[in-house]
Design a protein around this motif. Structure first.
Motif, mmCIF file in Angstrom:
data_model
loop_
_atom_site.group_PDB
_atom_site.id
_atom_site.type_symbol
_atom_site.label_atom_id
_atom_site.label_comp_id
_atom_site.label_asym_id
_atom_site.label_seq_id
_atom_site.Cartn_x
_atom_site.Cartn_y
_atom_site.Cartn_z
ATOM 1 N N THR A 10 -5.400 -1.595 -3.400
ATOM 2 C CA THR A 10 -5.256 -1.171 -1.998
ATOM 3 C C THR A 10 -5.428 0.332 -1.869
ATOM 4 O O THR A 10 -6.071 0.805 -0.931
ATOM 5 C CB THR A 10 -3.885 -1.565 -1.441
ATOM 6 O OG1 THR A 10 -2.885 -1.230 -2.393
ATOM 7 C CG2 THR A 10 -3.814 -3.035 -1.110
ATOM 8 N N VAL A 11 -4.848 1.076 -2.807
ATOM 9 C CA VAL A 11 -4.955 2.532 -2.733
ATOM 10 C C VAL A 11 -6.405 2.950 -2.984
ATOM 11 O O VAL A 11 -6.941 3.824 -2.290
ATOM 12 C CB VAL A 11 -3.989 3.201 -3.740
ATOM 13 C CG1 VAL A 11 -4.133 4.709 -3.682
ATOM 14 C CG2 VAL A 11 -2.559 2.802 -3.442
ATOM 15 N N ASP A 20 0.071 1.077 7.408
ATOM 16 C CA ASP A 20 -1.032 1.233 6.451
ATOM 17 C C ASP A 20 -2.357 1.536 7.142
ATOM 18 O O ASP A 20 -3.142 2.358 6.671
ATOM 19 C CB ASP A 20 -1.208 -0.039 5.607
ATOM 20 C CG ASP A 20 0.016 -0.335 4.766
ATOM 21 O OD1 ASP A 20 0.976 0.443 4.816
ATOM 22 O OD2 ASP A 20 0.001 -1.367 4.068
ATOM 23 N N PHE A 67 0.783 -1.222 0.000
ATOM 24 C CA PHE A 67 0.000 0.000 0.000
ATOM 25 C C PHE A 67 0.828 1.293 0.000
ATOM 26 O O PHE A 67 0.598 2.173 -0.837
ATOM 27 C CB PHE A 67 -0.939 0.001 1.206
ATOM 28 C CG PHE A 67 -1.647 1.312 1.424
ATOM 29 C CD1 PHE A 67 -2.643 1.718 0.559
ATOM 30 C CD2 PHE A 67 -1.307 2.134 2.475
ATOM 31 C CE1 PHE A 67 -3.293 2.935 0.740
ATOM 32 C CE2 PHE A 67 -1.944 3.345 2.667
ATOM 33 C CZ PHE A 67 -2.947 3.745 1.798
ATOM 34 N N ILE A 105 -4.912 -2.608 4.680
ATOM 35 C CA ILE A 105 -5.942 -1.617 4.360
ATOM 36 C C ILE A 105 -7.342 -2.226 4.476
ATOM 37 O O ILE A 105 -8.251 -1.618 5.052
ATOM 38 C CB ILE A 105 -5.727 -1.080 2.923
ATOM 39 C CG1 ILE A 105 -4.531 -0.141 2.892
ATOM 40 C CG2 ILE A 105 -6.960 -0.378 2.398
ATOM 41 C CD1 ILE A 105 -4.740 1.141 3.652
#
Lengths: 273, 294
Positions: A223-224, B231, A207, B119
């Motif tokens: 992920t972003v 993250d 990420f 995430i």
């Protein structure tokens, strides 16, 4: 992971092991529950609540998932392909050639085990800017393509391959790269599989560096995208976030469920070396 | 034999190594050196080009309360997650190494969080910690507690992040213990059985000491990992409230990409590199021992 080994677990501990397993799967199970029920019912546990795929549909239209899936797939495939080639060549050099500075070079390679590219985001961003690779998929993968971990793993494997096999291939007329291709690579197949699974999982999930180096939908990996989508500011309700998150993790999750044994053995194999 | 092999080995060696070496130098060694170099300069602006600053950035660092706060948070985060993860990992490994019904399912359940991106984990857990609608609030509500902003309170935010991280990491460490347990000679257990040793006694006197090299290995790797694990902050807290959950790498990101102070970010990165190097040294010494053990 042989099934014969080990004795029977005492009853009390069996119960505890199950309880912990339930607890461990609960967050994911709960996300699935929320994703397949109408948003209004996400927090009410009514076993007869109507099922729906609406949340998935909403998530799919809310964020550019299709594009992000494509970006992540390209990223993961490209990075792995480059890693396999570069690490194979380097590992072969370390395992079978004597050259001045080899041991120092190997120690310098191992430095990357501690200092992964994401630690050096500021400087690596600058380098990418100079190379004109900011906001490209190549830019996301490039710092990882020469993987110390892959070199190390393959070197260890190549070293266990008997030299006689190499001699035999040479007598048959194999060139130096022919020996690598015909003898070393086929015999290291389990290591390649283990490394590939670890690499794919890592880059599918990575990420921080992708966040830094991308700034458009055309390059952004899952992920972003997920971070933008799931941030509280996005105002999306929780059932939709669950659905989106599940979609993003599902390829890896399904692969894991299908090839559980290979996954765990790969992670084990990779960690032990 | 043909002539192809008559080129001296070192030529081939370096040629084979070259592609990987170029990339490694470009994205690991060069940036590490450049970071150190940058930490002795000011951040240049359009009106004021950068100039040599000596140790000024380090002096600023020593005076920066956020830096010390963040460093303390890293210690709290490591202490709050690593021992618990390792203890749980060991327990999980011992359990699934023995025969129990539905063993494969149990093992899968323990390991599944490992393959989720941090995430995604943060997305899922955000909901548990949300005030009022969150699962945690509902749970404490059953006991009559009033609603609480778990991630918004400096006193509870780190604990919340620690629980989530333990959930994510324990199954990963379990793998190493499982591998180690399976390499232990089964005769040990048979001997213990003959001697009538209890399960508890056998674990603490035989299994646990034999697993020591694995524990050390996992410990060092977990510590290294704890510096890279940031993250979740992007989703859950953004380092807040008031830096209560900020970690060093996240702070570096903020300084570089939100405050655009690249020289100070470089200085902070040097600290992170020094910490990682120290850990690497510890690991190197431990791995040396592991070889002897083997």
């Amino acid at each position: 992971m042989s099934a014969v080994m080990g004795r029977r677990l005492p009853r009390l501990e069996t119960g505890a092991a199950w309880l912990l397993a339930l607890l461990w799967i609960a967050p994911l199970a709960y996300a699935i529950w929320a994703a397949i029920h109408p948003a209004a019912l996400a927090t009410h546990f009514d076993p007869f609540a109507p099922l729906t795929l609406d949340n998935f549909r909403k998530a799919w239209s809310f964020a550019p998932f299709a594009r992000e899936f494509l970006n992540t797939t390209i990223l993961v495939a490209m990075t792995l392909a480059a890693q396999l080639v570069l690490c194979t060549l380097a590992a072969y050099a370390f395992a079978r050639f004597d050259f001045a500075g080899r041991d120092i070079a190997f120690a310098l390679v191992l430095v990357q085990l501690m200092i992964m590219p994401e630690v050096l985001i500021v400087e690596n961003y600058r380098t990418m800017a100079r190379l004109g690779l900011v906001d490209t998929i190549v830019g996301i993968g490039l710092p990882y393509m020469a993987s110390a971990f892959g070199i190390f793993l393959l070197r260890q494997t190549f070293k266990t391959i008997p030299r006689e096999l190499e001699e035999a291939a040479r007598v048959e007329g194999c060139s130096m790269l022919g020996v690598l291709w015909r003898v070393y690579v086929p015999l290291a197949r389990p290591t390649y599989l283990a490394y590939a699974l670890v690499s794919v999982s890592y880059h599918w999930n990575n990420f921080l560096w992708p966040l830094v180096i991308t700034n458009s939908v055309d390059t952004r990996p899952l992920t972003v995208g997920l971070a933008i989508f799931g941030a509280p500011e996005s105002g999306v309700d929780w059932a939709v976030i669950s659905a989106g998150t599940l979609m993003a993790v599902s390829p890896l999750l399904v692969a894991f469920l299908l090839f559980q044994r290979q996954f765990m053995q790969s992670f084990m194999h990779a960690g032990i070396k | 034999m043909r002539d192809k092999w008559s080129v001296p080995g070192y030529v081939y060696g370096w040629l084979l190594l070259m592609p990987a070496a170029v990339l490694l130098v470009a994205f690991t060694h060069y940036p590490a050196a450049a970071t150190l170099f940058d930490s002795f300069f000011t951040t240049g602006t359009v009106v004021r080009p950068r100039h040599f600053a000596g140790l000024a950035n380090y002096a600023a660092l020593a005076q920066d309360p956020i830096f010390w706060k963040v460093l303390g948070n890293n210690a709290v985060f490591a202490l709050g997650t690593i021992p618990t993860s390792i203890a749980l990992a060991l327990l999980m490994a011992v359990w699934v190494n023995d025969r129990l019904p539905a063993r494969a399912l149990v093992r899968m359940s323990y390991f599944t969080p490992t393959i989720l991106p941090m995430i995604a984990v943060a997305n899922l857990w955000l909901f548990f910690y949300s005030p009022q609608i969150g699962l945690l609030d509902k749970l404490t509500g059953l006991f009559g507690a009033s609603s609480h902003n778990w991630l918004g309170d400096p006193d509870t935010v780190m604990a919340c992040l620690a629980v989530m991280t333990v959930w994510k990491e324990a199954g990963f460490f379990m793998i190493f213990y499982l591998a180690a347990l399976q390499s232990l000679p089964p005769e040990l257990e048979e001997a213990a059985k003959v001697e009538g040793a209890s399960r508890w006694y056998f674990f603490w006197r035989v299994t646990f000491p034999l697993l020591m090299p694995t524990t050390l290995f996992v410990l060092v790797n977990a510590t290294i990992n704890s510096f890279k694990l940031v993250d979740h902050l992007f989703i859950l807290t953004k380092g807040g409230p008031d830096n209560a959950s900020n970690l060093l790498l996240y702070y570096i990101y903020q300084v570089a990409f939100s405050f655009f102070d690249t020289a100070y970010a470089a200085t902070l990165t040097v600290v992170l590199l020094a910490l990682l190097a120290a850990l690497a040294l510890v690991q190197f010494l431990l791995i040396e021992r592991r070889v002897h053990y083997r």
